[in-house]
Write a protein that holds these residues in place. Structure first.
Motif, short mmCIF file in Angstrom:
data_model
loop_
_atom_site.label_atom_id
_atom_site.label_comp_id
_atom_site.label_asym_id
_atom_site.label_seq_id
_atom_site.Cartn_x
_atom_site.Cartn_y
_atom_site.Cartn_z
N GLU A 218 -71.53 13.57 49.49
CA GLU A 218 -70.86 12.61 50.38
C GLU A 218 -69.56 13.27 50.87
N ILE A 219 -69.11 12.82 52.02
CA ILE A 219 -67.96 13.50 52.62
C ILE A 219 -66.77 12.55 52.64
N ILE A 220 -65.67 13.05 52.10
CA ILE A 220 -64.44 12.24 52.02
C ILE A 220 -63.36 12.93 52.85
N TRP A 221 -62.58 12.14 53.55
CA TRP A 221 -61.34 12.69 54.12
C TRP A 221 -60.19 12.17 53.27
N CYS A 222 -59.42 13.05 52.72
CA CYS A 222 -58.31 12.60 51.88
C CYS A 222 -56.98 13.04 52.48
N GLN A 223 -56.07 12.09 52.59
CA GLN A 223 -54.73 12.43 53.08
C GLN A 223 -53.70 11.64 52.30
N GLU A 224 -52.47 12.13 52.32
CA GLU A 224 -51.42 11.41 51.59
C GLU A 224 -50.64 10.46 52.50
N GLU A 225 -50.81 10.59 53.80
CA GLU A 225 -50.13 9.69 54.74
C GLU A 225 -50.84 8.34 54.77
N PRO A 226 -50.15 7.27 55.17
CA PRO A 226 -50.83 5.98 55.35
C PRO A 226 -51.96 6.10 56.38
N LYS A 227 -52.89 5.16 56.31
CA LYS A 227 -54.10 5.26 57.13
C LYS A 227 -53.80 5.29 58.63
N ASN A 228 -52.76 4.58 59.04
CA ASN A 228 -52.42 4.56 60.48
C ASN A 228 -51.65 5.81 60.90
N MET A 229 -51.44 6.70 59.98
CA MET A 229 -50.71 7.94 60.29
C MET A 229 -51.54 9.14 59.84
N GLY A 230 -50.90 10.31 59.80
CA GLY A 230 -51.63 11.50 59.36
C GLY A 230 -52.75 11.85 60.33
N ALA A 231 -53.73 12.62 59.82
CA ALA A 231 -54.75 13.16 60.71
C ALA A 231 -56.00 12.29 60.83
N TRP A 232 -56.11 11.24 59.98
CA TRP A 232 -57.38 10.52 59.86
C TRP A 232 -57.99 10.10 61.20
N HIS A 233 -57.24 9.36 61.99
CA HIS A 233 -57.84 8.83 63.22
C HIS A 233 -58.24 9.96 64.16
N PHE A 234 -57.60 11.08 64.02
CA PHE A 234 -57.91 12.21 64.88
C PHE A 234 -59.17 12.94 64.40
N VAL A 235 -59.23 13.20 63.09
CA VAL A 235 -60.36 14.01 62.59
C VAL A 235 -61.64 13.20 62.44
N ASP A 236 -61.49 11.91 62.28
CA ASP A 236 -62.65 11.05 62.03
C ASP A 236 -63.79 11.33 63.02
N ASP A 237 -63.47 11.29 64.29
CA ASP A 237 -64.48 11.52 65.34
C ASP A 237 -65.07 12.92 65.27
N TYR A 238 -64.16 13.88 65.09
CA TYR A 238 -64.63 15.28 65.04
C TYR A 238 -65.60 15.49 63.88
N ILE A 239 -65.23 14.94 62.72
CA ILE A 239 -66.09 15.14 61.53
C ILE A 239 -67.44 14.47 61.77
N GLU A 240 -67.38 13.28 62.35
CA GLU A 240 -68.62 12.54 62.62
C GLU A 240 -69.55 13.37 63.53
N GLU A 241 -68.96 13.96 64.54
CA GLU A 241 -69.74 14.78 65.46
C GLU A 241 -70.37 15.97 64.76
N VAL A 242 -69.58 16.60 63.89
CA VAL A 242 -70.09 17.75 63.14
C VAL A 242 -71.26 17.32 62.27
N LEU A 243 -71.09 16.20 61.57
CA LEU A 243 -72.14 15.73 60.67
C LEU A 243 -73.42 15.42 61.44
N LEU A 244 -73.20 14.86 62.61
CA LEU A 244 -74.36 14.53 63.46
C LEU A 244 -75.07 15.81 63.89
N GLN A 245 -74.29 16.76 64.26
CA GLN A 245 -74.85 18.02 64.76
C GLN A 245 -75.66 18.74 63.70
N ILE A 246 -75.16 18.74 62.49
CA ILE A 246 -75.89 19.49 61.44
C ILE A 246 -76.90 18.57 60.74
#
Ligand SMILES: Cc1ncc(C[n+]2csc(CCOP(=O)(O)OP(=O)(O)O)c2C)c(N)n1
Length: 952
Positions: free
Chosen positions: A882-910
């Motif tokens: 299973e794939i987890i994104w872990c960050q220390e920033e609050p959910k509305n901050m940090g990289a989460w909202h940015f990487v979420d889409d990219y990771i999803e696309e990668v997972l879809l592709q592979i």
């Protein structure tokens, strides 16, 4: 003829006094002298002027040499008036009034008062809405001077002069249409220089040729605006009408600077008059601008998808001024008023550095401001304060305020709490001249003085041209809604072209026909340019020319940033060897020794060492390195120590000095306590020079929000808007270490939100060697992109955040660092935790402590451009995880909202069994971090446990 005439002619050898008086009379009114004299003066004006100047000595002295009795001034008014010869006021003996000594003393105080307060009595407003004040400081009664003293002789500039004549002169010089403010300057040499220039210039006539030049500039400015008004009705152009003399000021500054050795002027300005400057001053072809008005873009489609409006565009050109070539550049500019100031200054500084102009007089910043913006925008204060410091000195900026006495719809009293819009500039001891904009010759005279002052003293200076705005804020705006009285007045105001052409015709400087011819020629040219606009074809952009010619847009060929171990060893020796007679602080000596041992040993190379190696390697390869920021020399967290301070003498030693060459050195400055101004400056520096590694370091990353305008308006978007690249590095300390809301987050999310079109590199690096490669990549790569670094704090000394020498010599920059530990086989990995930055070490240590061997940790070191290909090949290995994104920033901050889409696309592709990663981190919060240590520790533990599935 002049030498001859001066020494041999009867006119000039013996009758100089008489000729001089006649000439002065002629200047005031050409009809007041006999026609034959008028013709003579007209034909020989330039030569006569120079001969007379030679003979005159101090400008006022000539007024004492009376034969025909002209040019006395009526002291009751500010204007020059011919006073009839008054037989009733013979020269009196001062003993009859006050004693001579006493009167001279009073006069000296009065003169001082004129210099300090005379500007308050000036007639500065062309609209006459604000009338000159009754200034008690210069009233005779204040100085206890009586009417009967006026006819007494006093000592004035080494001569005996009637007091009333001195007063006339003082009024003429200090209370006319130029308000001079420089008495507060603490440097006497500057004051003497300014006094002399200012007093002399008040009496020096403008030559007929120059008058014609001024008139042609006014015609050009005014007629161009009228042409646009007619041909493109309703289009925004932010007309300069009402302030045309500012264009004459710019021309004079360029002209005089070129003659005084300036090779390049970089101009920063906002909307007002910008189209006029672009075409008339910068020589952007008129048809190109007309084509833009018709919606035809200036560059071919497909090169950039954004672009910008016409009145933000920059332009560069060369001009020849009396055989002196001068390069002009108008900086691209966002709407944000005054944001461009330090950007321009940074470009100027870099130009000076590239020219080897150590005295900083060959490149000049000319900043053109609006009155409301100059008074209101904090960036002005920042830039003024910076201009005189070591790191940001550009040899003095010339400031021109186009003071139309209104800011959009706001009156001066709403826009500032000071008398003048320019008052802030007094804080840096800058001389300030306020000039009535309808008195264009005065504007030109002062432009010469300020440019001479800048070239002589290398300091900032201000010209405040007080004018008006003919239309609303833009041409579609109705100014009568808010300024009914002012605009009634403006409706009836004669234009500067009318006023000045009439003056020149009246005094015989030009004929009506000549004037008409000037207009016809200019309008004919405009019409023909207008016709050409239809067939305008977009031009290839000029962005990769000159210093940028080796830069390759879009280069993504593999870039080798590694260097050999041998070289690394050489570099570390050179950058850690301190001269024997230098008394370095012992703790720092130990740190430098540790750096050297680590490299020699080939392991435990920490962040500071990696950074030093990157700098040293680039300097050695001929690239200049410039870094500024608060306490940048030492480094906020005491990890850099690039400048050592002798314990006994406080002398400074630059640890990279033995690597420096003619071409490249290491420059570090502890910056003024500014973010906005300093980031703007470094961005400007980077714009100018793709071969210097230019770095700005924030003390803590969150303070960079004070420089948000520079980031948004310039760093992130200048390439797509203006085709202007930058390789600037921004080091923004970031990381959750329990220091509270203000020192934890560099607001990574804000930088990521700005990412598109391959505009930036954003990294959150965990490994010193990878940081070394990231810095080198900025120069080694053939393209240039700004680099945003979430730089570390605690990782600077973290025992695990170290690299081996092979990582420097064998690897290149790694956008992703895959799992490096020996775990179960990939197909048995049950969970992959993706992360970025410091949290990796918390995860790593917790995994070890809990003896977990079926969870892989993958570090995304570069968040943008997102390394999708590299991530895909990593995630492919872990089919069952299973794939987890872990960050220390609050959910509305940090990289989460940015990487979420990219990771999803990668997972879809592979075609991974998991379609989307899961978020683990702090819950959304209005503040970036808690201020309580215990909460922080609890939250951090919780998110690490959750990411690793550790039972509490
Ligand atoms: C930072 C910023 N805030 C607000 C504006 C909106 N704005 C554009 S022009 C203007 C008035 C500027 O007045 P002034 O500096 O006197 O220049 P003028 O337009 O009169 O030439 C304002 C408020 C802006 N462009 N930038």
């Amino acid at each position: 003829m002049s030498q001859n005439l001066a020494h041999t002619s009867e006119f000039f050898s013996t009758n100089i006094v008489f000729i001089n008086e006649l000439y002065q009379k002629y200047l005031v009114n050409p009809n007041s002298v006999d026609q034959s004299w008028a013709n003579f003066f007209k034909e020989n004006n330039d030569e006569i002027k120079s001969i007379l100047l030679d003979y005159q000595g101090p400008a006022w002295a000539k007024r004492n040499l009376k034969i025909i009795g002209c040019n006395e001034y009526d002291i009751s008014s500010n204007s020059v008036k011919e006073v009839k010869k008054d037989n009733k006021s013979p020269v009196k003996n001062p003993v009859e009034n006050s004693s001579s000594q006493e009167l001279n003393l009073k006069l000296s105080k009065l003169i001082d008062a004129f210099k300090r307060f005379g500007h308050l009595a000036c007639n500065l407003d062309p609209l006459n809405l604000t009338s000159a004040n009754d200034v008690k400081e210069i009233a005779l009664s204040t100085h206890n001077i009586k009417n009967e003293d006026l006819s007494c002789e006093v000592d004035y500039q080494g001569q005996k002069v009637q007091l009333q004549q001195v007063l006339a002169n003082l009024n003429y010089i200090y209370c006319n249409k130029i308000g001079a403010e420089f008495e507060y300057i603490r440097n006497q040499a500057e004051k003497d220089f300014l006094t002399k220039q200012f007093e002399n210039s008040a009496f020096s006539p403008i030559s007929p040729n120059e008058k014609k030049k001024i008139l042609s500039e006014i015609i050009r400015s005014e007629r161009f605006e009228q042409f646009l008004h007619k041909r493109f009705p309703g289009a925004k152009r932010f007309s300069v009408e009402g302030g045309e003399s500012a264009i004459c000021a710019i021309e004079k500054i360029i002209d005089n600077s070129a003659k005084k050795g300036v090779k390049k002027i970089i101009i920063g300005m906002a909307h007002r008059g910008r189209l006029n400057v672009l075409t008339g001053v910068m020589n952007k072809p008129y048809h190109r601008l007309f084509a833009e008005f018709q919606g035809i873009p200036g560059i071919p489609e497909g090169i950039t998808k954004s672009g910008d409006v016409k009145y933000h565009m920059g332009y560069s050109s060369d001009r020849d001024i009396a055989g002196n070539n001068i390069a002009l550049s108008l900086a691209f500019n966002p709407s944000h008023l005054e944001a461009v100031n330090t950007v321009v200054a940074g470009r100027v500084r870099s130009t000076q550095d590239l020219l080897g102009d150590k005295d900083r007089y060959q490149a000049l910043a000319l900043l053109i401001h609006g009155d409301a913006a100059f008074a209101g925008q904090g960036s002005v204060a920042e830039s003024l304060v910076m201009n005189g410091t070591k790191g940001y000195d550009t040899g003095g900026v010339i400031h021109l305020i186009i003071n139309n006495q209104i800011g959009f719809t706001a009156n001066p009293s709403d826009s500032r709490s000071t008398i003048y819009a320019s008052d802030l500039a007094k804080s840096i001891d800058a001389p300030i001249f306020h000039v009535n904009g309808d008195s264009v010759e005065d504007v030109v005279r002062i432009s010469q003085i300020i440019s001479d002052y800048r070239q002589t003293f290398k300091k900032d200076v201000v010209l405040d041209v007080i004018c008006y705005r003919k239309y609303g804020h833009n041409e579609g705006d109705e100014p009568l809604y808010t300024q009914p009285i002012m605009y009634q007045k403006i409706k009836d105001q004669q234009s500067l072209e009318k006023i000045y052409s009439q003056q020149l015709i009246n005094e015989g400087s030009i004929t009506k026909d000549q004037y008409q011819q000037m207009i016809d020629e200019f309008e004919k040219m405009l019409n023909s340019e207008f016709d050409k606009a239809n067939s305008f074809k977009a031009l290839e952009p000029d962005w990769l020319k000159g210093d940028w010619q080796n830069i390759k847009d879009g280069d993504n060929s593999p870039t080798k940033t590694a260097i050999s171990e041998k070289k690394l060893n050489e570099l570390i020796v050179k950058s850690t060897t301190i001269p024997v007679d230098f008394n370095a602080n012992l703790k720092i000596v130990k740190q430098l020794e540790a750096r050297r041992h680590a490299v020699e040993k080939g392991q435990d190379i920490d962040w500071g060492t990696a950074e030093a190696l990157a700098f040293a390697s680039l300097i050695e390869q001929g690239h200049h390195v410039r870094i500024t920021g608060q306490d940048a020399g030492r480094g906020t967290f005491s990890h850099r120590h690039s400048i050592l301070h002798d314990a006994k003498t406080a002398q400074r030693y630059n640890i990279f000095s033995t690597l420096a060459s003619q071409k490249a050195s290491f420059e570090v400055y502890d910056s003024v306590l500014s973010e906005y101004g300093v980031l703007g400056f470094e961005y400007g520096y980077s714009l100018n020079d793709p071969n210097t590694l230019t770095i700005w370091e924030a003390q803590f990353g969150d303070f960079a929000n004070g420089a948000q305008i520079i980031f948004d308006q310039f760093v992130a978007s200048s390439e797509v808007k203006w085709l202007r690249k930058s390789g600037l590095v921004m080091l923004l300390p970031h990381g959750y270490e329990g220091q509270g809301p203000e020192h934890s987050s560099a607001r990574l999310e804000r930088y990521l939100q700005a990412c598109a079109d391959n505009n930036l590199r954003v990294v959150n690096i965990t490994n010193p060697a990878n940081f070394f490669h990231a810095l080198r990549l900025q120069i080694v790569n053939k393209d240039r992109k700004p680099l945003v670094v979430m730089s570390p704090k605690s990782l600077l000394r973290h025992k695990l955040a170290v690299s081996k020498i092979e990582e420097f010599s064998k690897l290149n920059f790694r956008p992703i660092i895959s799992e490096e530990e020996k775990l179960v086989s990939d197909d048995k990995i049950k969970r992959v935790v993706l992360c970025s930055g410091k949290v990796y070490y918390d995860l790593f240590e917790a995994r070890q402590a809990n003896k977990i061997n079926d969870i892989a940790l993958i570090r995304i070191e570069q968040l943008y451009p997102f390394p999708a290909i590299e991530l895909a090949s990593e995630l492919k290995k872990y089919k069952n995880a299973e794939i987890i994104w872990c960050q220390e920033e609050p959910k509305n901050m940090g990289a989460w909202h940015f990487v979420d889409d990219y990771i999803e696309e990668v997972l879809l592709q592979i075609k991974h069994k998991t379609s989307r990663s899961k978020y683990v981190g702090r819950i959304a919060c209005a503040s970036p971090a808690t201020g309580y240590g215990s909460y922080h520790t609890r939250e951090q533990k919780q998110l690490i446990s959750q990411a690793l599935g550790i039972e509490k």
